[in-house]
Write a protein that holds these residues in place. Structure first.
Motif, PDB file in Angstrom:
ATOM      1  N   ALA A 147       4.222   5.506  -5.435  1.00  0.00           N
ATOM      2  CA  ALA A 147       4.290   5.531  -6.895  1.00  0.00           C
ATOM      3  C   ALA A 147       3.283   6.525  -7.470  1.00  0.00           C
ATOM      4  N   CYS A 148       2.071   6.524  -6.921  1.00  0.00           N
ATOM      5  CA  CYS A 148       1.059   7.480  -7.387  1.00  0.00           C
ATOM      6  C   CYS A 148       1.501   8.912  -7.111  1.00  0.00           C
ATOM      7  N   ASN A 201       0.827  -1.205   0.000  1.00  0.00           N
ATOM      8  CA  ASN A 201       0.000   0.000   0.000  1.00  0.00           C
ATOM      9  C   ASN A 201       0.863   1.257   0.000  1.00  0.00           C
ATOM     10  N   PHE A 204       2.506   1.638  -3.534  1.00  0.00           N
ATOM     11  CA  PHE A 204       1.639   2.195  -4.567  1.00  0.00           C
ATOM     12  C   PHE A 204       1.262   3.635  -4.260  1.00  0.00           C
ATOM     13  N   GLU A 205       1.127   3.952  -2.971  1.00  0.00           N
ATOM     14  CA  GLU A 205       0.864   5.345  -2.616  1.00  0.00           C
ATOM     15  C   GLU A 205       2.031   6.229  -3.051  1.00  0.00           C
ATOM     16  N   LEU A 232       9.071  -0.004 -10.695  1.00  0.00           N
ATOM     17  CA  LEU A 232       8.056  -0.931 -10.184  1.00  0.00           C
ATOM     18  C   LEU A 232       8.314  -2.345 -10.701  1.00  0.00           C
TER      19      LEU A 232
END
Length: 375
Positions: free
Chosen positions: A154-155, A148, A151-152, A204
């Motif tokens: 990466a965003c 989590n 991805f947070e 990623l």
């Protein structure tokens, strides 16, 4: 009543052959908790001979962490004649045997208590499986939490380049047409943002493959400066565009490494150094011999003249679970994803990586590689 009298009383009321035939552990203890009888299953459970069990105090066969439980059960036996509880016993080899004890009070013909009888069920495997399952669940929760955060991050990292790409068409479609020079600038902005997003996607992919152990390393001997020159070629254009300089001070030194992994580490570190260095600053690359525990190594450094990193942030640079403010970013958080990939790759190559930085004095990232003279 003595243990011998208890044994005689048991034989008067029970046929010991019944207990010897069962696969369940069975013991009888007198009022003082000395064992008067133990069947073969109980002895096997503890890896002991009957002579090593009968006559001993039950507490001698109880693990220290369960002595309080055993003591409490001793006091409860006259209040609660039938009891079921969990206890940890001592195997002959010092290991722990987890067991469920189902104990009952024994009485003589006159109704006087003479001891206790208990069935002992081995739950060691079940207990260990439960502990393993608990550990696996905790590991899964930790992994999900890290994913989590990954991805947070990466965003968060993709937001700026996406905004830049989406903003270019709006500027091109403005009421007053942009000049050719402005168009070139907008297209350059789009290209830089696209390259930044491509690096994030590659990060990623690299991270995922590292976690799945899908990156095969093929160490070979290389001239370090040849690797560095190839990596620097695209960064040279970026540095020129930003008014920065890249100074390569690496001389002739041979290393034993994986080419792709070393390229990836250098690309991450040089990109970070340029990104956080002001206009007119220099990024310097150096290499020097470094003695290691398994032989000689080569220490490779990338040094920038950026704003530096606060001391309270340094210990968390290689952690996904601790986002940190980027230098000169007005509090914007960085995931540290690139550095984490670098550490994974460097460690797989048999080296180490560290960061030396002070606010206002720039940052120096150093990693080690095996020297080609060490196999």
């Amino acid at each position: 009543m003595s243990s011998l009298s208890v044994q005689q009383e048991i034989r008067r009321h029970f046929d010991p052959a019944i207990f010897e035939a069962t696969a369940e552990g069975c013991i009888v203890a007198d009022n003082d908790f000395f064992i008067a009888y133990a069947n073969a299953a109980f002895c096997a459970l503890l890896g002991r001979d009957p002579e090593d069990v009968v006559g001993r105090h039950l507490f001698e066969l109880t693990a220290p962490e369960s002595l309080a439980v055993a003591e409490r059960q001793k006091h409860l036996r006259d209040v609660v004649p039938h009891r079921v509880y969990e206890v940890c016993l001592l195997h002959r080899d010092g290991g722990r045997v987890f067991a469920i004890v189902s104990a009952s009070r024994l009485f003589d013909g006159a109704g006087a208590p003479i001891g206790s009888f208990a069935f002992v069920t081995d739950i060691t495997r079940h207990r260990r499986d439960a502990i393993l399952l608990q550990q696996q669940r905790q590991q899964l929760r930790t992994t999900i939490q890290l994913l989590n955060q990954l991805f947070e991050g990466a965003c968060r990292d993709m937001r700026d380049p996406l905004n830049a790409i989406l903003g270019v068409p709006q500027m091109l479609m403005a009421a007053s047409p942009p000049s050719p020079r402005e168009v070139d600038g907008y297209l350059g902005l789009c290209r830089d943002a696209g390259e930044q997003m491509l690096r994030m996607v590659e990060n990623l992919s690299t991270w995922t493959r590292l976690q799945l152990d899908q990156i095969a390393l093929e160490p070979a001997e290389y001239e370090l400066n040849d690797i560095v020159r190839d990596v620097l070629e695209p960064f040279g254009r970026l540095a020129d565009r930003n008014g920065q300089r890249i100074v390569n001070r690496i001389g002739r030194v041979r290393v034993r490494t994986d080419l792709n992994a070393t390229n990836s580490v250098l690309q991450h570190l040089i990109d970070n150094a340029l990104r956080f260095s002001p206009e007119g600053a220099a990024v310097e690359l150096l290499a020097a011999p470094d003695g290691g525990p398994n032989g000689r190594r080569v220490a490779v450094s990338v040094r920038d003249e950026g704003p530096g990193i606060p001391p309270d942030v340094l210990p968390h640079l290689f952690r996904l679970d601790h986002p940190h403010p980027l230098p000169d970013s007005e509090g914007q958080l960085g995931s540290g994803f690139g550095l984490l990939i670098c550490r994974n790759l460097v460690e797989r190559l048999g080296g180490t990586i560290g960061v030396d930085s002070r606010p206002g004095a720039g940052t120096r990232v150093t990693f080690t590689l095996p020297s080609a003279t060490v196999q």
